[in-house]
Design an enzyme around this catalytic site. Structure first.
Site, PDB file in Angstrom:
ATOM      1  CB  SER A   8      -0.910   0.016   1.234  1.00 23.62           C
ATOM      2  OG  SER A   8      -1.540   1.268   1.344  1.00 23.62           O
ATOM      3  CG  HIS A  31      -4.048  -1.412  -1.719  1.00 18.54           C
ATOM      4  ND1 HIS A  31      -5.116  -2.192  -2.135  1.00 18.54           N
ATOM      5  CD2 HIS A  31      -4.530  -0.609  -0.741  1.00 18.54           C
ATOM      6  CE1 HIS A  31      -6.195  -1.864  -1.435  1.00 18.54           C
ATOM      7  NE2 HIS A  31      -5.862  -0.901  -0.590  1.00 18.54           N
ATOM      8  CG  ASP A  33      -5.174   2.748   0.790  1.00 21.53           C
ATOM      9  OD1 ASP A  33      -6.141   1.973   0.706  1.00 21.53           O
ATOM     10  OD2 ASP A  33      -4.075   2.422   1.268  1.00 21.53           O
ATOM     11  CG  MET A  35      -8.357   7.467   2.101  1.00 21.04           C
ATOM     12  SD  MET A  35      -7.511   7.463   3.701  1.00 21.04           S
ATOM     13  CE  MET A  35      -6.662   5.881   3.641  1.00 21.04           C
ATOM     14  CG  HIS A  64      -9.507   0.432  -0.694  1.00 21.78           C
ATOM     15  ND1 HIS A  64      -9.016   0.188   0.576  1.00 21.78           N
ATOM     16  CD2 HIS A  64     -10.855   0.473  -0.563  1.00 21.78           C
ATOM     17  CE1 HIS A  64     -10.030   0.091   1.420  1.00 21.78           C
ATOM     18  NE2 HIS A  64     -11.160   0.278   0.756  1.00 21.78           N
ATOM     19  CG  MET A  66     -11.340   3.586   1.817  1.00 19.09           C
ATOM     20  SD  MET A  66      -9.914   3.466   2.933  1.00 19.09           S
ATOM     21  CE  MET A  66      -8.581   3.488   1.738  1.00 19.09           C
ATOM     22  CG  MET A 135     -12.028  -2.271   4.934  1.00 20.99           C
ATOM     23  SD  MET A 135     -10.409  -1.895   4.195  1.00 20.99           S
ATOM     24  CE  MET A 135      -9.635  -0.913   5.485  1.00 20.99           C
ATOM     25  CG  PHE A 141      -6.102   7.598   9.838  1.00 21.33           C
ATOM     26  CD1 PHE A 141      -5.389   8.768   9.567  1.00 21.33           C
ATOM     27  CD2 PHE A 141      -7.429   7.697  10.213  1.00 21.33           C
ATOM     28  CE1 PHE A 141      -6.016  10.014   9.679  1.00 21.33           C
ATOM     29  CE2 PHE A 141      -8.053   8.925  10.331  1.00 21.33           C
ATOM     30  CZ  PHE A 141      -7.337  10.085  10.057  1.00 21.33           C
ATOM     31  N   GLY A 143      -1.219   2.139   9.464  1.00 22.32           N
ATOM     32  CA  GLY A 143      -0.525   1.885  10.716  1.00 22.32           C
ATOM     33  C   GLY A 143      -1.386   1.444  11.873  1.00 22.32           C
ATOM     34  CG  ASP A 173      -6.365  -2.450   3.259  1.00 27.20           C
ATOM     35  OD1 ASP A 173      -5.355  -2.248   3.948  1.00 27.20           O
ATOM     36  OD2 ASP A 173      -6.863  -1.579   2.508  1.00 27.20           O
ATOM     37  N   GLY A 175      -3.394  -3.612   9.070  1.00 24.04           N
ATOM     38  CA  GLY A 175      -2.605  -4.294  10.083  1.00 24.04           C
ATOM     39  C   GLY A 175      -1.988  -5.609   9.639  1.00 24.04           C
TER      40      GLY A 175
END
Length: 228
Positions: A8, A31, A33, A35, A64, A66, A135, A141, A143, A173, A175
C-alpha cells in the site's frame, strides 16, 4: 491460488511515488488508497495521481476507493489506468450496476466491507465481483492494529465463496504484517494489502517476498485450501 501481496502506497513517501513503486518490484499489485475526507476522515490522492502512477510503473494498480459517490467516480479510475477498482458497499448506490460498469471498462471489480458490515446480506452479489475486500481495521489511516475479531468474518466469506463455486479473490487490508498474515491466510484470505510492513522495512522488496512465503506456507496447511 498462490498468495498475492499488494503493498500500500499509503505508507510510502508521496514525494517519491515512482521510486517507491519500483522499490516493490515483484509485488503482484500496487494498492492505491483513495480517500476523500468525507467517507473517511483523511484526504489522500485522486485521478491525476493514479494516471501518473500508472505511467510510472508496470505493476498493476489496485485502487481502493474510500470515497462517497463511488458510482460516479469509480469508472474514472479505470480510465486512469487502474487494473482493479474497489468500492465500498456502504457508499455505493447501485453496487451491481457499478461492478458491471467497472468490468465493462476492462478492470476487475471489487467490493469492500468495513469491519462492522456483515457479509451475509451481500451473498447474492458475489458472482458480480472479481474480489471482495474485508477491512481488518477501520478505513481511513495506515498503521492501525489488526482486528482479530475479523477472522471469523473472513472464514464465513470464504465459505460463501466455496458454496457458490466462485473464483473470487478474498483480500484483507489493515494491520497485515509478518505477525498477522498467517492467521489471515488460514482463515481464507488470498490477497494481502501491507503498508507499513513493507514500506517501513529496510528492504521493501524482501519484505514482500517474506510476507508471500508466510502466506503461502499458511495456505498450504489451511483446511479451506486443502478441499478447494
Amino acid at each position: 491460488m498462490a498468495a498475492q501481496i499488494n503493498p500500500s502506497i499509503l505508507s510510502a513517501d508521496f514525494a517519491r511515488l515512482a521510486d517507491e513503486a519500483k522499490a516493490v518490484q515483484g509485488a503482484d499489485w500496487l494498492h492505491v488508497d483513495v480517500m476523500d475526507n468525507h467517507f473517511v476522515p483523511n484526504l489522500t490522492l485522486g485521478v491525476p495521481v493514479v494516471e501518473s502512477l500508472a505511467r510510472a510503473t508496470d505493476t498493476p494498480l489496485d485502487c481502493h476507493l474510500m470515497i462517497e459517490a463511488p458510482d460516479r467516480w469509480a469508472p474514472q479510475y479505470v480510465e486512469a489506468g487502474a487494473g482493479s477498482v474497489t468500492f465500498h458497499v456502504e457508499a455505493a448506490t447501485a453496487p451491481v450496476r457499478l461492478a458491471r460498469e467497472i468490468r465493462a471498462k476492462g478492470a476487475r471489480a471489487s467490493m469492500a466491507l468495513r469491519p462492522a458490515t456483515p457479509i451475509e446480506p451481500y451473498e447474492d452479489l458475489l458472482p458480480e465481483l472479481d474480489m471482495l475486500l474485508i477491512m481488518t481495521v477501520e478505513p481511513g489511516f495506515g498503521g492501525q492494529a489488526f482486528l482479530d475479531i475479523m477472522l471469523p468474518k473472513i472464514r464465513r466469506t470464504r465459505e460463501l465463496i466455496k458454496k457458490h463455486g466462485l473464483e473470487l479473490w478474498l483480500q484483507v487490508d489493515g494491520g497485515v504484517s509478518a505477525s498477522t498474515i498467517e492467521r489471515c491466510a488460514d482463515a481464507g484470505a488470498d490477497v494481502f494489502v501491507a503498508g507499513s510492513a513493507v514500506y517501513g522495512a529496510s528492504d521493501p522488496a524482501e519484505a514482500v517476498r517474506a510476507l508471500r512465503n508466510r502466506a503461502d506456507a499458511a495456505t498450504a496447511k489451511a483446511s479451506w485450501a486443502c478441499d478447494h
